[in-house]
Design a protein around this motif. Structure first.
Motif, PDB file in Angstrom:
ATOM      1  N   ILE A  96      31.354  43.775  10.248  1.00 18.93           N
ATOM      2  CA  ILE A  96      30.042  44.413  10.521  1.00 18.93           C
ATOM      3  C   ILE A  96      28.861  43.261  10.161  1.00 18.93           C
ATOM      4  CG2 ILE A  96      27.907  45.769  11.999  1.00 18.93           C
ATOM      5  CD1 ILE A  96      29.999  47.764  11.268  1.00 18.93           C
ATOM      6  N   ASP A  97      28.715  41.980  10.912  1.00 19.64           N
ATOM      7  CA  ASP A  97      27.759  41.572  10.246  1.00 19.64           C
ATOM      8  C   ASP A  97      26.027  42.257  10.980  1.00 19.64           C
ATOM      9  OD1 ASP A  97      28.358  39.153   9.663  1.00 19.64           O
ATOM     10  OD2 ASP A  97      29.541  39.194  11.333  1.00 19.64           O
ATOM     11  N   VAL A  98      25.727  42.917  12.322  1.00 18.73           N
ATOM     12  CA  VAL A  98      24.369  43.483  12.424  1.00 18.73           C
ATOM     13  C   VAL A  98      24.815  44.976  13.014  1.00 18.73           C
ATOM     14  CG1 VAL A  98      22.674  42.684  13.998  1.00 18.73           C
ATOM     15  CG2 VAL A  98      23.819  41.238  13.196  1.00 18.73           C
ATOM     16  N   LEU A  99      23.634  45.987  12.595  1.00 17.83           N
ATOM     17  CA  LEU A  99      23.596  46.855  13.202  1.00 17.83           C
ATOM     18  C   LEU A  99      22.151  46.808  14.066  1.00 17.83           C
ATOM     19  CD1 LEU A  99      23.766  49.893  13.969  1.00 17.83           C
ATOM     20  CD2 LEU A  99      22.717  50.516  12.018  1.00 17.83           C
ATOM     21  N   ILE A 100      22.340  47.162  15.046  1.00 20.88           N
ATOM     22  CA  ILE A 100      21.068  47.611  16.470  1.00 20.88           C
ATOM     23  C   ILE A 100      20.821  48.763  16.542  1.00 20.88           C
ATOM     24  CG2 ILE A 100      19.668  46.998  18.181  1.00 20.88           C
ATOM     25  CD1 ILE A 100      20.849  44.264  18.923  1.00 20.88           C
ATOM     26  N   ALA A 101      19.851  49.443  15.720  1.00 21.08           N
ATOM     27  CA  ALA A 101      19.741  51.106  15.927  1.00 21.08           C
ATOM     28  C   ALA A 101      18.805  51.251  16.714  1.00 21.08           C
ATOM     29  CB  ALA A 101      18.983  51.829  14.583  1.00 21.08           C
ATOM     30  N   VAL A 137      26.847  51.933   7.918  1.00 21.03           N
ATOM     31  CA  VAL A 137      26.500  50.777   7.807  1.00 21.03           C
ATOM     32  C   VAL A 137      26.576  50.049   6.127  1.00 21.03           C
ATOM     33  CG1 VAL A 137      26.833  50.543  10.493  1.00 21.03           C
ATOM     34  CG2 VAL A 137      24.790  49.601   8.750  1.00 21.03           C
ATOM     35  N   ALA A 138      25.631  50.015   5.962  1.00 21.49           N
ATOM     36  CA  ALA A 138      24.817  50.294   4.500  1.00 21.49           C
ATOM     37  C   ALA A 138      25.926  49.775   2.924  1.00 21.49           C
ATOM     38  CB  ALA A 138      23.561  51.005   3.834  1.00 21.49           C
ATOM     39  N   PRO A 139      27.149  50.715   2.780  1.00 29.03           N
ATOM     40  CA  PRO A 139      27.780  49.944   1.952  1.00 29.03           C
ATOM     41  C   PRO A 139      29.273  48.835   2.290  1.00 29.03           C
ATOM     42  CG  PRO A 139      28.167  52.588   2.746  1.00 29.03           C
ATOM     43  CD  PRO A 139      27.506  51.927   2.919  1.00 29.03           C
ATOM     44  N   HIS A 140      29.035  49.041   3.889  1.00 28.43           N
ATOM     45  CA  HIS A 140      30.132  47.697   4.361  1.00 28.43           C
ATOM     46  C   HIS A 140      28.982  46.644   3.849  1.00 28.43           C
ATOM     47  CE1 HIS A 140      32.684  45.163   6.778  1.00 28.43           C
ATOM     48  NE2 HIS A 140      31.055  45.140   7.054  1.00 28.43           N
ATOM     49  N   MET A 141      28.039  46.860   3.893  1.00 31.76           N
ATOM     50  CA  MET A 141      26.734  46.028   4.021  1.00 31.76           C
ATOM     51  C   MET A 141      27.077  45.274   2.805  1.00 31.76           C
ATOM     52  SD  MET A 141      24.360  45.915   7.423  1.00 31.76           S
ATOM     53  CE  MET A 141      24.831  45.466   8.614  1.00 31.76           C
ATOM     54  N   GLN A 145      27.309  41.815   1.091  1.00 34.28           N
ATOM     55  CA  GLN A 145      26.784  40.642   0.347  1.00 34.28           C
ATOM     56  C   GLN A 145      25.814  40.589   1.907  1.00 34.28           C
ATOM     57  OE1 GLN A 145      24.639  41.344  -3.383  1.00 34.28           O
ATOM     58  NE2 GLN A 145      25.230  43.519  -2.745  1.00 34.28           N
ATOM     59  N   THR A 146      25.579  40.508   2.726  1.00 31.88           N
ATOM     60  CA  THR A 146      25.241  40.120   4.228  1.00 31.88           C
ATOM     61  C   THR A 146      24.923  40.721   4.917  1.00 31.88           C
ATOM     62  OG1 THR A 146      25.397  38.084   5.759  1.00 31.88           O
ATOM     63  CG2 THR A 146      27.037  39.106   4.530  1.00 31.88           C
ATOM     64  N   GLY A 147      23.649  40.497   6.266  1.00 35.10           N
ATOM     65  CA  GLY A 147      23.634  41.493   6.806  1.00 35.10           C
ATOM     66  C   GLY A 147      22.377  41.825   7.738  1.00 35.10           C
ATOM     67  N   SER A 148      22.478  42.029   8.555  1.00 38.17           N
ATOM     68  CA  SER A 148      20.563  41.849   9.454  1.00 38.17           C
ATOM     69  C   SER A 148      21.085  43.746   9.934  1.00 38.17           C
ATOM     70  CB  SER A 148      20.778  40.958  10.507  1.00 38.17           C
ATOM     71  OG  SER A 148      19.564  41.631  10.968  1.00 38.17           O
ATOM     72  N   ILE A 149      19.770  44.595   9.758  1.00 37.74           N
ATOM     73  CA  ILE A 149      19.832  45.289  10.810  1.00 37.74           C
ATOM     74  C   ILE A 149      18.254  45.440  11.777  1.00 37.74           C
ATOM     75  CG2 ILE A 149      19.156  48.456  10.337  1.00 37.74           C
ATOM     76  CD1 ILE A 149      20.791  47.980   8.164  1.00 37.74           C
ATOM     77  N   VAL A 150      18.178  45.634  12.853  1.00 39.65           N
ATOM     78  CA  VAL A 150      16.997  45.734  13.736  1.00 39.65           C
ATOM     79  C   VAL A 150      17.081  47.064  14.294  1.00 39.65           C
ATOM     80  CG1 VAL A 150      16.234  45.308  15.683  1.00 39.65           C
ATOM     81  CG2 VAL A 150      16.895  43.674  14.298  1.00 39.65           C
ATOM     82  N   ILE A 151      15.883  47.850  13.773  1.00 43.38           N
ATOM     83  CA  ILE A 151      16.078  49.060  14.248  1.00 43.38           C
ATOM     84  C   ILE A 151      14.349  49.089  15.908  1.00 43.38           C
ATOM     85  CG2 ILE A 151      14.695  51.008  13.565  1.00 43.38           C
ATOM     86  CD1 ILE A 151      15.605  50.903  11.514  1.00 43.38           C
ATOM     87  N   THR A 152      14.857  49.888  16.951  1.00 40.85           N
ATOM     88  CA  THR A 152      14.010  50.043  17.497  1.00 40.85           C
ATOM     89  C   THR A 152      12.730  51.315  17.551  1.00 40.85           C
ATOM     90  OG1 THR A 152      15.918  49.499  19.166  1.00 40.85           O
ATOM     91  CG2 THR A 152      13.760  50.488  20.089  1.00 40.85           C
ATOM     92  N   SER A 153      11.563  50.773  17.545  1.00 42.34           N
ATOM     93  CA  SER A 153      10.309  51.921  17.109  1.00 42.34           C
ATOM     94  C   SER A 153       9.921  51.446  18.663  1.00 42.34           C
ATOM     95  CB  SER A 153       9.702  50.876  16.012  1.00 42.34           C
ATOM     96  OG  SER A 153       8.503  51.475  16.059  1.00 42.34           O
ATOM     97  N   SER A 154       8.806  51.412  18.486  1.00 43.61           N
ATOM     98  CA  SER A 154       7.486  51.414  19.966  1.00 43.61           C
ATOM     99  C   SER A 154       6.079  50.909  19.299  1.00 43.61           C
ATOM    100  CB  SER A 154       7.511  52.534  20.334  1.00 43.61           C
ATOM    101  OG  SER A 154       7.007  53.175  21.697  1.00 43.61           O
ATOM    102  N   VAL A 155       6.067  50.320  20.420  1.00 40.72           N
ATOM    103  CA  VAL A 155       4.032  50.593  19.950  1.00 40.72           C
ATOM    104  C   VAL A 155       3.715  51.988  19.906  1.00 40.72           C
ATOM    105  CG1 VAL A 155       3.692  48.545  21.652  1.00 40.72           C
ATOM    106  CG2 VAL A 155       3.262  51.130  22.320  1.00 40.72           C
ATOM    107  N   PRO A 187      17.442  43.372  -2.369  1.00 43.02           N
ATOM    108  CA  PRO A 187      18.416  42.678  -3.304  1.00 43.02           C
ATOM    109  C   PRO A 187      19.924  42.113  -3.770  1.00 43.02           C
ATOM    110  CG  PRO A 187      17.111  44.771  -4.353  1.00 43.02           C
ATOM    111  CD  PRO A 187      17.424  44.482  -3.109  1.00 43.02           C
ATOM    112  N   HIS A 188      20.583  42.622  -2.111  1.00 43.44           N
ATOM    113  CA  HIS A 188      21.860  42.659  -2.129  1.00 43.44           C
ATOM    114  C   HIS A 188      22.335  41.250  -0.475  1.00 43.44           C
ATOM    115  CE1 HIS A 188      23.496  45.824  -3.835  1.00 43.44           C
ATOM    116  NE2 HIS A 188      22.170  47.027  -3.161  1.00 43.44           N
ATOM    117  N   GLY A 189      20.821  41.407  -0.373  1.00 41.08           N
ATOM    118  CA  GLY A 189      20.231  39.880   0.650  1.00 41.08           C
ATOM    119  C   GLY A 189      20.996  40.357   2.152  1.00 41.08           C
ATOM    120  N   ILE A 190      20.807  41.817   1.932  1.00 41.15           N
ATOM    121  CA  ILE A 190      20.355  42.478   4.217  1.00 41.15           C
ATOM    122  C   ILE A 190      18.925  42.392   3.985  1.00 41.15           C
ATOM    123  CG2 ILE A 190      21.736  44.626   5.119  1.00 41.15           C
ATOM    124  CD1 ILE A 190      23.420  44.822   2.379  1.00 41.15           C
TER     125      ILE A 190
END
Length: 284
Positions: A96-101, A137-141, A145-155, A187-190
């Protein structure tokens, strides 16, 4: 060449609306997609939540771009179900390279009249569900030592609003959570960032509560919703925006274009946050 060639993207709340847009845009840019959604009604929510056929349609649209799709029925309120979903995705795609929460709900009511169930569902899905998704997903990423997480917030993670204090509380909490995740995983490149949508036309907003809110009275219509959207935004000709505008911003954040970007919030709101209140003289 796509911006996400060879990547695997896991999306919560992926069956429709913003989640479907994330799936399709990511697939268009070369990613294989794992889609998580609940497939049953959330009791405190008045509009229909995702169904099995919604997941199937998102998978079909992903596959139409020549990418692989994995559909998983899971509730973000359950750490066990999320952990199982992550394990299934890794077993199917190898990583898993990317999580979109992205999973979220929206309900309305004066804060003093909200039931405990309504409050709990909002916080459990829109805030705690984000934490549980990132936790899964954090332990896998970290191992990779790589990964991207994008979280949906709101205005509404950046400003208050009447009649949905529970939503504001959850989305404000998401911003703080995102910043802490970004700090701990750097520090883990995520990387971890948040997108803060303005008014987006999805099944969550294009329903009776949204119509009534933007009409200012009961028995509102979709036309009232769209008319009110012009007053919410600053940019010429913009009312409720298509969910693809959020997916395109997440695409940037998940791509190498944003390789040095972490811990930020990006409002995608057609200039709403620069208005001193509503736009009382919109240019249509």
């Amino acid at each position: 060449m796509g911006l996400l060639d060879g990547k695997v993207v896991l999306i919560t709340g992926g069956a429709r609306g913003q989640g479907r847009a994330h799936a399709v845009v990511s697939a268009r840019e070369g990613a294989d997609i794992a889609i998580i959604d609940i497939e049953k009604q959330v009791d405190s929510v008045s509009y229909p939540t995702a169904r099995k056929e919604d997941l199937a349609e998102t998978a079909r649209q992903v596959e139409a771009h020549g990418r692989r799709a994995l559909s998983i029925s899971a509730d973000v309120r359950s750490q066990t179900q999320l952990d199982d979903a992550v394990a299934r995705t890794i077993n199917e795609f190898g990583k898993i390279d990317v999580l979109i929460a992205n999973a979220g709900i929206w309900t309305v009511g004066d804060f003093w009249s909200l039931s405990e169930d309504t409050w709990d569902d909002m916080i459990d899905i829109n805030l705690t569900g984000v934490w549980k998704s990132a936790k899964a997903v954090a332990p896998h990423m970290i191992e990779r030592q790589t990964g991207s997480i994008v979280i949906t917030s709101s205005v509404n993670g950046l400003e208050p609003a009447r009649n949905f204090a529970h939503y504001v509380a959850a989305k404000t909490g998401v911003v703080g959570l995102m910043q802490s995740i970004a700090l701990e995983l750097a520090p883990h490149g995520i990387r971890c960032n948040a997108v803060n949508p303005g008014v987006i036309k999805t099944p969550m907003t294009n329903q009776t509560n949204g119509w009534n809110m933007f009409a200012g009275h009961d028995h509102g219509t979709e036309e009232d919703l769209m008319a009110g959207g012009y007053h919410f935004n600053a940019l010429k000709g913009t009312s409720f925006l298509p969910p693809e505008v959020i997916a395109n911003t997440a695409l940037y954040l998940n791509s190498d274009l944003a390789a040095a970007v972490t811990g930020v919030t990006i409002p995608v709101d057609a200039g709403h946050m620069i208005l001193p209140g509503f736009n009382h003289d919109p240019v249509k």
